[in-house]
Design a protein around this motif. Structure first.
Motif, short mmCIF file in Angstrom:
data_model
loop_
_atom_site.label_atom_id
_atom_site.label_comp_id
_atom_site.label_asym_id
_atom_site.label_seq_id
_atom_site.Cartn_x
_atom_site.Cartn_y
_atom_site.Cartn_z
N THR A 15 0.91 -1.25 -0.01
CA THR A 15 0.01 0.02 -0.06
C THR A 15 0.99 1.21 -0.15
OG1 THR A 15 -1.67 -1.12 1.19
CG2 THR A 15 -1.63 1.27 1.27
N VAL A 16 1.76 1.33 0.85
CA VAL A 16 2.73 2.62 0.94
C VAL A 16 3.84 2.56 0.14
CG1 VAL A 16 2.02 2.82 3.21
CG2 VAL A 16 4.04 1.68 3.00
N GLY A 17 4.02 1.39 -0.57
CA GLY A 17 5.28 1.36 -1.66
C GLY A 17 6.69 1.51 -1.10
N ASN A 18 6.76 1.04 0.19
CA ASN A 18 8.10 1.04 1.05
C ASN A 18 8.03 -0.15 1.86
OD1 ASN A 18 9.38 3.40 0.34
ND2 ASN A 18 7.90 4.47 1.72
N GLU A 19 9.39 -0.86 2.02
CA GLU A 19 9.60 -2.09 2.85
C GLU A 19 9.74 -1.64 4.43
OE1 GLU A 19 12.96 -5.43 3.20
OE2 GLU A 19 12.42 -4.53 1.36
N ALA A 20 8.94 -2.50 4.87
CA ALA A 20 8.95 -2.02 6.61
C ALA A 20 10.24 -2.68 7.21
CB ALA A 20 7.77 -2.64 7.18
N ARG A 21 10.69 -1.87 8.31
CA ARG A 21 11.61 -2.47 9.13
C ARG A 21 11.15 -3.21 10.12
NH1 ARG A 21 14.84 2.93 9.92
NH2 ARG A 21 12.64 3.45 10.08
N VAL A 22 11.29 -4.75 10.24
CA VAL A 22 10.63 -5.55 11.30
C VAL A 22 11.75 -6.03 11.84
CG1 VAL A 22 9.07 -7.44 11.57
CG2 VAL A 22 8.69 -5.99 9.68
N ASN A 23 11.62 -5.86 13.22
CA ASN A 23 12.49 -6.75 14.27
C ASN A 23 11.77 -7.82 14.98
OD1 ASN A 23 14.48 -4.79 13.94
ND2 ASN A 23 13.48 -3.55 15.15
N TYR A 24 12.05 -9.11 14.75
CA TYR A 24 11.12 -10.20 15.12
C TYR A 24 11.95 -10.44 16.57
CZ TYR A 24 8.88 -10.84 10.92
OH TYR A 24 8.13 -10.65 9.66
N GLU A 25 11.20 -10.94 17.71
CA GLU A 25 11.63 -11.06 18.88
C GLU A 25 11.22 -12.35 19.15
OE1 GLU A 25 12.31 -7.86 21.50
OE2 GLU A 25 12.86 -6.53 20.15
N GLU A 26 11.66 -12.93 20.27
CA GLU A 26 11.03 -14.02 20.97
C GLU A 26 9.74 -13.83 21.70
OE1 GLU A 26 12.11 -17.45 20.86
OE2 GLU A 26 13.65 -16.69 19.40
N SER A 27 8.83 -14.56 21.48
CA SER A 27 7.44 -14.37 22.23
C SER A 27 7.64 -14.49 23.75
CB SER A 27 6.41 -15.36 21.80
OG SER A 27 6.92 -16.50 22.13
N ARG A 28 6.60 -13.58 24.27
CA ARG A 28 6.84 -13.56 25.80
C ARG A 28 5.70 -14.50 26.42
NH1 ARG A 28 6.16 -7.18 25.08
NH2 ARG A 28 4.50 -8.10 23.82
N ASP A 29 5.84 -14.80 27.78
CA ASP A 29 4.99 -15.65 28.31
C ASP A 29 3.38 -15.14 28.03
OD1 ASP A 29 6.87 -17.45 29.08
OD2 ASP A 29 7.12 -16.39 31.16
N PHE A 30 2.94 -14.12 27.97
CA PHE A 30 1.96 -13.66 28.01
C PHE A 30 1.36 -13.14 26.62
CE2 PHE A 30 4.61 -9.79 29.02
CZ PHE A 30 4.19 -9.21 28.39
N ASP A 31 2.10 -13.41 25.61
CA ASP A 31 1.58 -13.20 24.34
C ASP A 31 0.76 -14.53 23.79
OD1 ASP A 31 3.14 -10.78 23.85
OD2 ASP A 31 5.12 -11.86 23.28
N MET A 32 -0.18 -13.90 23.08
CA MET A 32 -1.13 -14.53 22.45
C MET A 32 -0.41 -15.10 21.29
SD MET A 32 -3.69 -14.79 24.18
CE MET A 32 -4.94 -15.35 23.22
N PRO A 33 -0.42 -16.60 21.09
CA PRO A 33 0.12 -17.19 19.78
C PRO A 33 -0.68 -16.79 18.50
CG PRO A 33 -0.68 -19.11 21.11
CD PRO A 33 -0.89 -17.56 22.05
N ARG A 34 -1.97 -16.65 18.73
CA ARG A 34 -2.87 -16.62 17.56
C ARG A 34 -3.99 -15.64 18.18
NH1 ARG A 34 -6.68 -21.05 14.93
NH2 ARG A 34 -7.23 -19.77 13.14
N LEU A 35 -4.33 -14.82 17.34
CA LEU A 35 -5.66 -13.72 17.71
C LEU A 35 -6.31 -13.57 16.54
CD1 LEU A 35 -6.79 -12.23 19.87
CD2 LEU A 35 -5.45 -10.07 19.19
#
Length: 71
Positions: A15-35
Motif C-alpha cells: 500500500t505505501v510502496g516501502n519495505e518495513a523494518r521489522v524486528n522479530y523477537e522471541e514471544s513473551r509468556d503473556f503473548d497470544m500465539p494467535r488472535l
C-alpha cells in the motif's frame, strides 16, 4: 478472514510502496500465539458490518495519512 501478521505487513508495504523494518523477537509468556477477531457479534447486536475490505481500508488510511501529515 484470518490475516497473519506477516501478511498484514506485506499488505501495508504494498500500500505505501516501502519495505518495513521489522524486528522479530522471541514471544513473551503473556503473548497470544494467535488472535482472530470476529465481527459476527457486532453484526448481531449493533447491526454493523464492515463496508470495505482490509486492502481498501489500508489504502484509504494511507491516503488520509498522506493528506494529513504531508501538508
Amino acid at each position: 478472514h484470518e490475516v497473519t501478521l506477516r501478511s498484514l505487513i506485506e499488505r501495508i508495504e504494498a500500500t505505501v510502496g516501502n519495505e518495513a523494518r521489522v524486528n522479530y523477537e522471541e514471544s513473551r509468556d503473556f503473548d497470544m500465539p494467535r488472535l482472530f477477531l470476529d465481527t459476527r457479534r457486532a453484526q448481531e447486536v449493533l447491526s454493523w458490518s464492515p463496508r470495505v475490505n482490509l486492502d481498501e481500508g489500508l489504502a484509504r488510511t494511507w491516503r488520509w495519512m498522506q493528506r494529513t501529515f504531508d501538508s
